[in-house]
Every structure is written in structure tokens, then in C-alpha cells.
Motif scaffolding. Sequence first.
Motif, PDB file in Angstrom:
ATOM      1  N   PHE A  88       0.760  -1.258   0.032  1.00  0.00           N
ATOM      2  CA  PHE A  88      -0.042  -0.115   0.016  1.00  0.00           C
ATOM      3  C   PHE A  88       0.836   1.342   0.004  1.00  0.00           C
ATOM      4  CE2 PHE A  88      -3.281  -3.014   1.656  1.00  0.00           C
ATOM      5  CZ  PHE A  88      -4.201  -2.921   0.827  1.00  0.00           C
ATOM      6  N   GLY A  92       0.005   3.850  -2.898  1.00  0.00           N
ATOM      7  CA  GLY A  92      -0.344   5.323  -2.305  1.00  0.00           C
ATOM      8  C   GLY A  92       0.222   6.308  -3.287  1.00  0.00           C
ATOM      9  N   ASP A  93       1.537   5.941  -3.761  1.00  0.00           N
ATOM     10  CA  ASP A  93       2.346   6.840  -4.691  1.00  0.00           C
ATOM     11  C   ASP A  93       1.749   6.771  -5.987  1.00  0.00           C
ATOM     12  OD1 ASP A  93       3.919   8.191  -2.773  1.00  0.00           O
ATOM     13  OD2 ASP A  93       5.246   6.681  -2.927  1.00  0.00           O
ATOM     14  N   ARG A  97      -3.309   8.933  -2.291  1.00  0.00           N
ATOM     15  CA  ARG A  97      -3.314   8.505  -0.779  1.00  0.00           C
ATOM     16  C   ARG A  97      -4.717   8.487  -0.488  1.00  0.00           C
ATOM     17  NH1 ARG A  97       1.526   9.681  -2.437  1.00  0.00           N
ATOM     18  NH2 ARG A  97       2.599  11.505  -1.418  1.00  0.00           N
ATOM     19  N   VAL A 100      -6.610   5.015  -2.114  1.00  0.00           N
ATOM     20  CA  VAL A 100      -6.237   3.589  -1.448  1.00  0.00           C
ATOM     21  C   VAL A 100      -6.755   3.689   0.195  1.00  0.00           C
ATOM     22  CG1 VAL A 100      -4.116   2.216  -1.026  1.00  0.00           C
ATOM     23  CG2 VAL A 100      -4.146   3.524  -3.026  1.00  0.00           C
ATOM     24  N   TYR A 101      -6.900   4.862   0.580  1.00  0.00           N
ATOM     25  CA  TYR A 101      -7.084   4.962   2.127  1.00  0.00           C
ATOM     26  C   TYR A 101      -8.528   4.165   2.567  1.00  0.00           C
ATOM     27  CZ  TYR A 101      -6.026   7.667   6.255  1.00  0.00           C
ATOM     28  OH  TYR A 101      -5.488   7.931   7.483  1.00  0.00           O
ATOM     29  N   LEU A 147       0.157   5.538   4.615  1.00  0.00           N
ATOM     30  CA  LEU A 147      -0.902   6.516   4.149  1.00  0.00           C
ATOM     31  C   LEU A 147      -1.517   7.513   5.325  1.00  0.00           C
ATOM     32  CD1 LEU A 147      -3.210   3.774   2.058  1.00  0.00           C
ATOM     33  CD2 LEU A 147      -1.740   5.472   1.273  1.00  0.00           C
ATOM     34  N   GLU A 238      -7.960  14.519  -1.723  1.00  0.00           N
ATOM     35  CA  GLU A 238      -6.887  14.377  -2.029  1.00  0.00           C
ATOM     36  C   GLU A 238      -5.836  15.276  -1.646  1.00  0.00           C
ATOM     37  OE1 GLU A 238      -4.057  12.379  -1.867  1.00  0.00           O
ATOM     38  OE2 GLU A 238      -5.114  11.016  -3.629  1.00  0.00           O
ATOM     39  N   TYR A 242       0.067  15.557  -3.325  1.00  0.00           N
ATOM     40  CA  TYR A 242      -0.028  14.538  -4.340  1.00  0.00           C
ATOM     41  C   TYR A 242      -0.828  15.184  -5.693  1.00  0.00           C
ATOM     42  CZ  TYR A 242      -1.183  10.169  -6.793  1.00  0.00           C
ATOM     43  OH  TYR A 242      -1.136   9.401  -7.627  1.00  0.00           O
ATOM     44  N   SER A 439       5.286   7.967   0.337  1.00  0.00           N
ATOM     45  CA  SER A 439       4.408   6.778   0.654  1.00  0.00           C
ATOM     46  C   SER A 439       5.241   5.517   0.464  1.00  0.00           C
ATOM     47  CB  SER A 439       3.215   6.669   0.069  1.00  0.00           C
ATOM     48  OG  SER A 439       2.302   5.782   0.382  1.00  0.00           O
TER      49      SER A 439
END
Length: 541
Positions: A88, A92-93, A97, A100-101, A147, A238, A242, A439
Motif C-alpha cells: 500500500f 499510495g504513490d 493517498r 487507497v485509504y 498512508l 486528496e 499529491y 508513501s
Amino acid sequence: MAKEQLQVLNALDVAKTQWYHFTAIVIAGMGFFTDAYDLFCISLVTKLLGRIYYHQEGAEKPGTLPPNVAAAVNGVAFCGTLAGQLFFGWLGDKLGRKNVYGMTLMIMVICSIGSALSFGDQPKAVMATLCFFRFWLGFGIGGDYPLSATIMSEYANKKTRGAFIAAVFAMQGFGILAGGMVAIIVSASFKAGYPAPAYEDNALASTVPQADYIWRIIVLFGAIPAALTYYWRMKMPETARYTALVAKNAKQAASDMSKVLQVEIEAEPEKVEGLDQEKGNVFGLFSKEFLRRHGLHLLGTATTWFLLDIAFYSQNLFQKDIFSAIGWIPAAKTMNAIEEVYRIARAQTLIALCSTVPGYWFTVVFIDRIGRFAIQLMGFFFMTVFMFALAIPYKHWTHKENRIGFVIMYSLTFFFANFGPNATTFVVPAEIFPARLRSTCHGISAAAGKAGAIVGAFGFLYAAQPTDPKKTDAGYPPGIGVRNSLIVLGCVNFLGILFTFLVPESNGKSLEEMSRENEDENGNEEEMRPQGGSEIRTVPI
């Protein structure tokens, strides 16, 4: 010529502490609350599992989990966590973020429920399904580490960023505390409803059939805070860093943060394009440029977390001695199964209340005042001192009249782990790496920590066994003894002091300054304020 800082990122760096900061702490922190609850609640019920599923007719002592089963039940979640941190962290990258959270949280909810509903009443069936679901539970928990840390670091301002990230991590303390309190309430309720004799009085009747519900209820409770947090995680925008620096969408980043910060922020797509074309900032994780800029930093964050977790998770070596010393856990045969759960939960709650929770919050208060480096160095130093102070005169501490001193030393070791490297190793990797690798690098550092946890929790469980084969716990081979194990742990903590010097101080600096994303091709740093006459206009939205 130095590059100009994006206005949206500068706005985040200089923003005053606002309501959205606390909202982000609670949303990210509830994940960590759940993580700690799920990881540590199993230690409250392992003795109960032994009594229920591994009772031997006519045995002098209550049933216990065989060493290989105990290692699997306790350790499989760590293995899942390690895998989840790597996977993850990378995801996440790649996907963002926020995207995927929510995924990690749903895995935690489903697997908490699955663990509680482990199939059958035969030992192999129950333990196999419990281990299966706890591996995937750990996988979801692992994703929360990189994350949560990354999201909080990218939302926070420069002045209080360390305290905000540490506050998210400090929710672990409340998770551990909640685990103990839930176990106390559940076991006390069943104890009142289903009284039973002590094991030595009636071995079979000492474990009532309803005891099987106790561990399932305790494990199931971990799904509740995770489920309650899911909606709010999905509502979070977000992070601007990012969106702007990785997704290259300046307009969306400005729009999202304008709503969050309650200020009007100009979108600057031309600056984002300039960042995208900057040759010095397009290197990957496995490049020479990353090795040159951040190789030692990653080595430092990974090794210090690895060494810390060896010591932190091996505290279980003498936890049973502590609990026996203060008289909160008598010999197992003098209690029934439910009473034993109650006593263990009460003792662990006391330790959490007196040393674990205060240590976390001392870090929150002081991390932006004295810096990450000083707290980590101090923590490792005092952990080294107290480990050697326990180890060298170990026979002295085993005498009944000296055991209160042993309890105090143990508590101080825990306190300085939490007011020290246990918090800073989580904070720093979220601050010092570039946005597109932040991440991933945090996940790598955290995974190194979990590898240390596996070594600490299980390697030293075997190492701490007495050298005399006749005195070892059932099923274990002879080891090097508790005293020698503590000396080894003292050396591990000393190595932590040395490797801390590889980790840079990030206190009071912007994330772009730490990751060197604010340098031009000639290595000149930009000024960390709006340039070219542009201003941030603070107006209500």
C-alpha cells in the motif's frame, strides 16, 4: 535560478492551526486506534485459546497454545502488516493517498469480523481460519502506516507538523487501552454470569463453554471504529501535494485546498509544468540520484525502526514477571479461564495507562519544540540505560523485595520508547522524501520495523528460555536466558543511537525543502514564500 514555490503548498505550510487539522488527526488517528486494538488484543486472549482448545485431561496446569501455534496466532498479523506496508505504500504513490485509504479500512473491517467468526470448534479449524483472517487483517493495518503518516504530513503546516503526525500515531496508545478495557468489561460480564471453580479445584469445569464467546467478542469489536471512520475517510480530499506534484493537476489542488483552508488560492499550471520538466526531480526509487540524495536517509529510517521494534516488541519477555511481581496475575491453576482473561486485561491496561499513553503524548507536546533528532536520541539512550540496568543486576531484581523497582524500570523503558523512537521513526519518513516516493519510502521503513517486531516478539521468545532444558517452557528448546537476552537488547538500543545520526532533522522545514524538490538544476534552493509579487488572499469562501 531558483524555482518558485507553488502558492497552494506555501498556503499549507504557513496555515494557522484550524479545525480541518483536528479533523484529519481524528480520521487518520481512528485508523491507528483500530490498528493497535487489532494487533494487541490477541495477546489478551491467547491463554484463553489454550485453555479452550488445548486442554489435556489430568494435566497439572491449564492447556496452553503449542509454541508453533502461539507463534502463528501472534505473528501472522505482523507478517501481513509487513506485506501491507510495502504494497500500500507503493500503491499510495501510484493511485493517490485517498483512493487507497478507504481500501485498507474495509479490509480491516471484513477481517476483524472474519477473525471473530473463525470456523468450527476443533483446534486446527479454528486456528487455521483465525490465522488466515489475521494475516489479511494485518495486510490492511500495514497500509494504514504509510498512508496515514503521508496524508497528515501533507495536510499539516511547518510549525506543528511533527505534533500532528505524532498525534495520529499516539492514537495507538488509546487503541491498546481500549483493548484492555473491552476485555475487562466482557470478561467481568461473563464472570458474573457464568461462575466457575479454579482449575486446581475442577479442571474441566474451570473453562465454561460460554468462554468461547469472550475472545470472539473482543476480536470482533475492532471492526466497529474502522467501520465508523470509513465515511469520513471517503470525504477527505486528496492531498494538494499529491495532486499538484505527482498528478500534476494544479487547478484541482488549488480548488481542494481553497475549500479546506477557507482562502482563495490561485491555480498555477505553468509552475507545475516547470516542475514536471525539471530533470533533477524525475528520478525513481532505484536510481543513482535517489541513492545520492536519500540513500542514507532511507537506510537511517529503516534501520532505526527495525532496531526499535526488536526492543519494543520483545518487552513481552518479562511482562509475565511484571504482572506476577505486582500480584495481579497469580498462578494459572489458581484461576478459572474467565478470571485469567480479566486479570491479564487489567494488568495490561495498567501498563498502558501509566507508561504507554503518557509517552506518546509527551512526544506530541515536545516534538516541534526540541526536534525529532533529540527525542529519538534521548529515547534510545534511556532505553539502553534501563535495559542494562535491568540486565546486569538481574538476580537482584528477582528477589521479592526488589520487584517494585523492577516494575518501575520496566515502565520507564516503555515510556522512553514512546517518548522517543517509537513515535519519531513513524514521523520522520513522512517528511524527508519526495512526494512521488513519500508513501513508498515510509512503507519500506515501516516494513523494516515490522521485520524487527517479528525478530523481537519471536526470536527473543525462544532466546529468553533458560539454558537448563529442564526449566524451559513446554515445547521450547533451551535459550540464552532472560539476563543475556536483556543484554543483547541493550546493545540493540545502543545501535539505534548510532543509526539515528543518519536521519536528518526536519523540524520547522517545509516538505519540499527536506526532499529537495525546491531546488533548481544547479542545486539552489527556492525561497519558501510566494514570489513574483503573488499573494495569498485570505477571504471567506
